[in-house]
Design a protein around this motif. Structure first.
Motif, short mmCIF file in Angstrom:
data_model
loop_
_atom_site.label_atom_id
_atom_site.label_comp_id
_atom_site.label_asym_id
_atom_site.label_seq_id
_atom_site.Cartn_x
_atom_site.Cartn_y
_atom_site.Cartn_z
N UNK A 142 0.07 -4.77 -5.52
CA UNK A 142 -0.87 -5.62 -4.80
C UNK A 142 -0.20 -6.87 -4.28
N UNK A 143 0.77 -7.39 -5.01
CA UNK A 143 1.48 -8.57 -4.51
C UNK A 143 2.27 -8.22 -3.26
N UNK A 144 2.85 -7.02 -3.20
CA UNK A 144 3.52 -6.60 -1.96
C UNK A 144 2.54 -6.65 -0.79
N UNK A 145 1.31 -6.20 -1.04
CA UNK A 145 0.31 -6.20 0.01
C UNK A 145 -0.06 -7.63 0.41
N UNK A 146 -0.11 -8.54 -0.56
CA UNK A 146 -0.40 -9.94 -0.26
C UNK A 146 0.68 -10.52 0.65
N UNK A 147 1.94 -10.22 0.36
CA UNK A 147 3.03 -10.68 1.22
C UNK A 147 2.93 -10.04 2.60
N UNK A 148 2.63 -8.76 2.63
CA UNK A 148 2.46 -8.05 3.89
C UNK A 148 1.37 -8.71 4.74
N UNK A 149 0.26 -9.08 4.12
CA UNK A 149 -0.84 -9.70 4.85
C UNK A 149 -0.42 -11.02 5.49
N UNK A 150 0.40 -11.79 4.77
CA UNK A 150 0.89 -13.04 5.34
C UNK A 150 1.78 -12.77 6.55
N UNK A 151 2.67 -11.80 6.41
CA UNK A 151 3.62 -11.48 7.49
C UNK A 151 2.88 -11.03 8.74
N UNK A 152 1.90 -10.14 8.61
CA UNK A 152 1.20 -9.61 9.79
C UNK A 152 0.01 -10.46 10.19
N UNK A 153 -0.26 -11.54 9.45
CA UNK A 153 -1.37 -12.43 9.77
C UNK A 153 -2.69 -11.65 9.76
N UNK A 154 -2.93 -10.96 8.65
CA UNK A 154 -4.12 -10.12 8.52
C UNK A 154 -5.38 -10.99 8.47
N UNK A 155 -6.29 -10.76 9.35
CA UNK A 155 -7.50 -11.58 9.42
C UNK A 155 -8.69 -10.90 8.74
N UNK A 156 -8.45 -9.83 7.98
CA UNK A 156 -9.61 -9.10 7.44
C UNK A 156 -9.25 -8.26 6.23
N UNK A 157 -8.62 -8.85 5.21
CA UNK A 157 -8.34 -8.08 4.00
C UNK A 157 -9.50 -8.24 3.03
N UNK A 158 -10.41 -7.29 3.09
CA UNK A 158 -11.52 -7.23 2.13
C UNK A 158 -11.13 -6.34 0.96
N UNK A 159 -11.94 -6.39 -0.11
CA UNK A 159 -11.68 -5.53 -1.25
C UNK A 159 -11.76 -4.06 -0.89
N UNK A 160 -12.67 -3.71 0.02
CA UNK A 160 -12.81 -2.33 0.44
C UNK A 160 -11.66 -1.81 1.26
N UNK A 161 -10.76 -2.70 1.67
CA UNK A 161 -9.59 -2.30 2.46
C UNK A 161 -8.37 -2.07 1.58
N UNK A 162 -8.56 -2.12 0.26
CA UNK A 162 -7.49 -1.83 -0.69
C UNK A 162 -7.84 -0.52 -1.39
N UNK A 163 -7.02 0.49 -1.21
CA UNK A 163 -7.26 1.80 -1.81
C UNK A 163 -6.41 1.93 -3.07
N UNK A 164 -7.07 2.04 -4.21
CA UNK A 164 -6.38 2.16 -5.50
C UNK A 164 -6.17 3.63 -5.82
N UNK A 165 -4.92 4.05 -5.85
CA UNK A 165 -4.60 5.45 -6.10
C UNK A 165 -4.38 5.68 -7.59
#
Length: 255
Positions: free
Chosen positions: A137-160
């Motif tokens: 999840x921390x990788x995804x947090x860094x990814x969101x900063x890099x791509x300037x994600x304007x819409x990371x909701x909980x439903x947009x995280x898929x837990x496998x």
């Protein structure tokens, strides 16, 4: 699965529509491989992303994910379909027993989780928004900063079930202005690890070595330049951003 493993231009057969969704979203298969299809004709752009190029931003997010090297975004590409050209993405079925982002009774944050903020839910109950404290999840947090994600909701995280975490729905990322809005806010201000800094440097290098040209097929030159500037700023700061006047960003509503 890589692009080479799938007939990207194979017959796309639709089996249903995901409701509700802000943009037209269909489930389908290509040679029995499950995919999501979002036709450009069904996009409903927001006021701050008025060009209608949401599908291209989804593909751009996948291209940056490739450089990250940790499979943040499922394989995504542009192609024609039953409702015209659009984005197609491999379908990933999350584990219904797992949640990477959730709400708990206010202040009751279990071990291994990060607190984001407190609020009142729809039943007027005091709750805390939390997310797991995991490498994926921390990788995804860094990814969101890099791509300037304007819409990371909980439903947009898929837990496998194997512990992997996929991020989906990146149609309103890459704006050249600061638009970071994410639930993955529990690490704000923490120093970048050596591995994270190397990942950001790898993205910067890739922009000059082909990635920038590929992104320019979907984004404006201003947005590609802004991607490089964000990476440079992250490296200069040596830490994940905190919400400030210099780097406006806010925790996003959870679902």
């Amino acid at each position: 699965m890589s692009a080479a493993d799938l007939p990207l231009d194979g017959d796309l057969e639709l089996h249903g529509r995901i409701m509700p969704a802000s943009n037209a979203t269909f489930l389908g298969t290509i040679d029995e491989v499950s995919v999501v299809y979002k036709p450009i004709a069904g996009e409903r752009p927001l006021w701050d992303f008025p060009d209608g190029n949401l599908a291209g931003r989804e593909v751009s997010a996948y291209l940056v994910s490739e450089v990250f090297g940790c499979d943040v975004v499922p394989l995504t590409w542009l192609r024609d379909g039953p409702h015209g050209p659009g984005m197609v993405q491999l379908w990933k079925e999350p584990d219904e027993e797992q949640e990477a982002v959730t709400l708990v009774e206010e202040g009751q944050v279990p071990e291994g989780w990060r607190h984001v903020f407190d609020g009142i839910d729809g039943r007027d109950v005091a709750v805390s928004l939390i997310h797991e404290d995991s490498t994926a999840l921390r990788r995804m947090a860094l990814f969101d900063v890099v791509v300037n994600n304007a819409d990371r909701k909980g439903g947009h995280v898929l837990a496998m079930s194997d512990g992997h975490r996929y991020g989906v729905d990146h149609g309103i990322a890459f704006h050249h202005e600061h638009k970071l809005r994410t639930v993955l806010w529990g690490w704000q201000g923490e120093p970048l690890s050596d591995e994270e800094a190397e990942t950001v440097r790898r993205v910067r290098a890739a922009i000059s070595n082909g990635l920038g040209d590929r992104l320019s097929q979907h984004l404006t030159d201003l947005e590609v330049d802004a991607l490089d500037r964000r990476c440079r700023r992250l490296l200069d700061a040596g830490a994940l951003p905190t919400s400030s006047g210099d780097w406006p960003a806010i925790p996003w509503p959870p679902f």
